[in-house]
Scaffold this active site. Structure first.
Site, short mmCIF file in Angstrom:
data_model
loop_
_atom_site.label_atom_id
_atom_site.label_comp_id
_atom_site.label_asym_id
_atom_site.label_seq_id
_atom_site.Cartn_x
_atom_site.Cartn_y
_atom_site.Cartn_z
N GLY A 1 23.96 50.01 -30.29
CA GLY A 1 24.15 48.59 -29.60
C GLY A 1 22.88 47.92 -29.22
N SER A 2 21.72 48.13 -29.87
CA SER A 2 20.43 47.66 -29.48
C SER A 2 20.46 46.13 -29.73
CB SER A 2 19.08 48.17 -30.12
OG SER A 2 19.27 48.05 -31.60
N VAL B 1 16.46 51.26 -31.71
CA VAL B 1 16.59 49.91 -32.75
C VAL B 1 17.36 50.48 -33.73
CG1 VAL B 1 15.77 48.16 -34.03
CG2 VAL B 1 14.50 48.78 -31.70
N GLY B 2 18.56 49.85 -34.09
CA GLY B 2 19.06 50.14 -35.10
C GLY B 2 19.81 51.49 -35.43
N ALA B 3 20.17 52.24 -34.31
CA ALA B 3 20.40 53.65 -34.66
C ALA B 3 22.05 53.75 -34.03
CB ALA B 3 19.42 54.37 -33.40
N ASP C 1 30.46 45.91 -30.06
CA ASP C 1 29.06 46.23 -29.55
C ASP C 1 28.75 44.89 -28.41
OD1 ASP C 1 28.72 47.97 -31.61
OD2 ASP C 1 26.77 47.51 -32.06
N ALA D 1 23.01 43.97 -29.76
CA ALA D 1 24.01 43.35 -28.92
C ALA D 1 23.45 43.33 -27.65
CB ALA D 1 25.16 44.14 -28.92
#
Length: 307
Positions: free
Chosen positions: A96-97, A91-93, A140, A99
């Site tokens: 593109g989690s 997540v948040g890395a 994304d 999207a």
């Protein structure tokens, strides 16, 4: 309405063009085999659970707001659904989690409701990405929807569709490590905007150089020259460092990957934390890159993208 529905969205890696793409320059990205799977079924519930490589959490805040907006686009209410999303990317890395989650959820909502088409899916995802990231480039979303390796340029004006050109690239072995806690994409984009306003004579040429690297990288990939493609990833990393979006952990990860035989290595995403992507020449060097990164306790992912 059917009893249950499932939707899928892809994660992404940007090979060239971060930040410059927000300012209208070309970027090159790829949709990953892994991403998100959303499952919906009618049934009142007070929770929306998201599972990801780092654990699981109950959605709230922006995530809940975006999810509610997505399902409402298809005539559904989130509180009247049993909802869950499984993420195969962190997540948040920079992978593109958000999207991937939005596309998976929108496709599940479309299937469950029987309403809308892929155009409505794209509209719902675009609104969700604006909630997550503010002034997002759209790259994304494009990766999460389509997959494959593609060149991307945002629309010439607000509301204009982006230019997306699928590419014929060779097989790519990519290794990704999450080397630091993620930073807010919106915050990083605003920081680069502020830098560009203060020093336009220096930063505008940097954006232009990143765009030139993206075009050269695209040409190298389409010619099947992975050696040159990797070298250009290294150049792109240097330019991103000049924008102030790299950090010590990212620099160290790039150095370790190149020492282990990577053809190129760079941050992927907005920077300030998150992930590094390395282009590996073969399976043995993939193992060595992972070994170097895992010795630092960095979670690793590897992807083989077929032509």
């Amino acid at each position: 309405m059917i009893d249950a529905a499932e939707g899928r969205g892809r994660g992404k890696v940007i090979l060239y063009g971060e930040h410059a793409v927000v300012h209208g320059f070309e970027a090159v990205a790829c949709g990953l085999p892994l991403g998100a799977v959303a499952r919906l079924r009618p049934g009142k519930t007070s929770t929306f659970i998201i599972e990801h490589p780092g654990g699981r959490f109950e959605a709230d805040g922006q995530v809940l707001k975006a999810a509610r907006g997505i399902v409402e686009s298809f005539g559904l209410e989130l509180e009247a659904l049993e909802s869950s999303v499984h993420l195969a990317v962190p997540v948040g890395a920079g992978m593109g989690s958000s999207a991937a989650l939005a596309v998976a959820l929108a496709r599940a909502a479309r299937e469950l409701s029987g309403q809308g088409d892929e155009a409505r899916v794209e509209e719902a995802v675009a609104r969700a990405e604006a909630v997550f990231h503010g002034q997002a480039s759209g790259i994304d979303q494009s990766a999460a929807l389509r997959g494959g390796v593609f060149a991307f340029r945002r629309g010439a004006h607000p509301g204009a569709p982006p230019q997306i050109e699928p590419m014929q690239a060779p097989a790519l072995r990519l290794v990704v490590a999450q080397v630091a806690p993620s930073a807010s994409t919106a915050t990083m984009v605003r920081g680069v905007h502020a830098l560009a306003r203060r020093y336009p004579a220096a930063i505008t040429p940097t954006f232009e150089a990143i765009g030139q690297v993206a075009r050269a990288g695209r040409a190298a990939l389409e010619a099947g020259d992975v050696q040159e493609a990797g070298e250009l990833m290294n150049v792109n990393q240097g330019l991103l460092s000049a924008l102030g979006v790299s950090i010590a952990a990212i620099d160290a990860a790039c150095h370790l990957a190149r020492q282990a035989g990577a053809l190129g290595a760079k941050l992927t995403g907005a920077g300030g934390g998150g992930c590094v992507v390395a282009l590996s020449p073969d399976a043995e060097h993939t193992r060595l890159i992972r070994q170097a990164w895992e010795a630092r306790d960095w979670p690793c992912f590897e992807f083989y993208l077929e032509p």
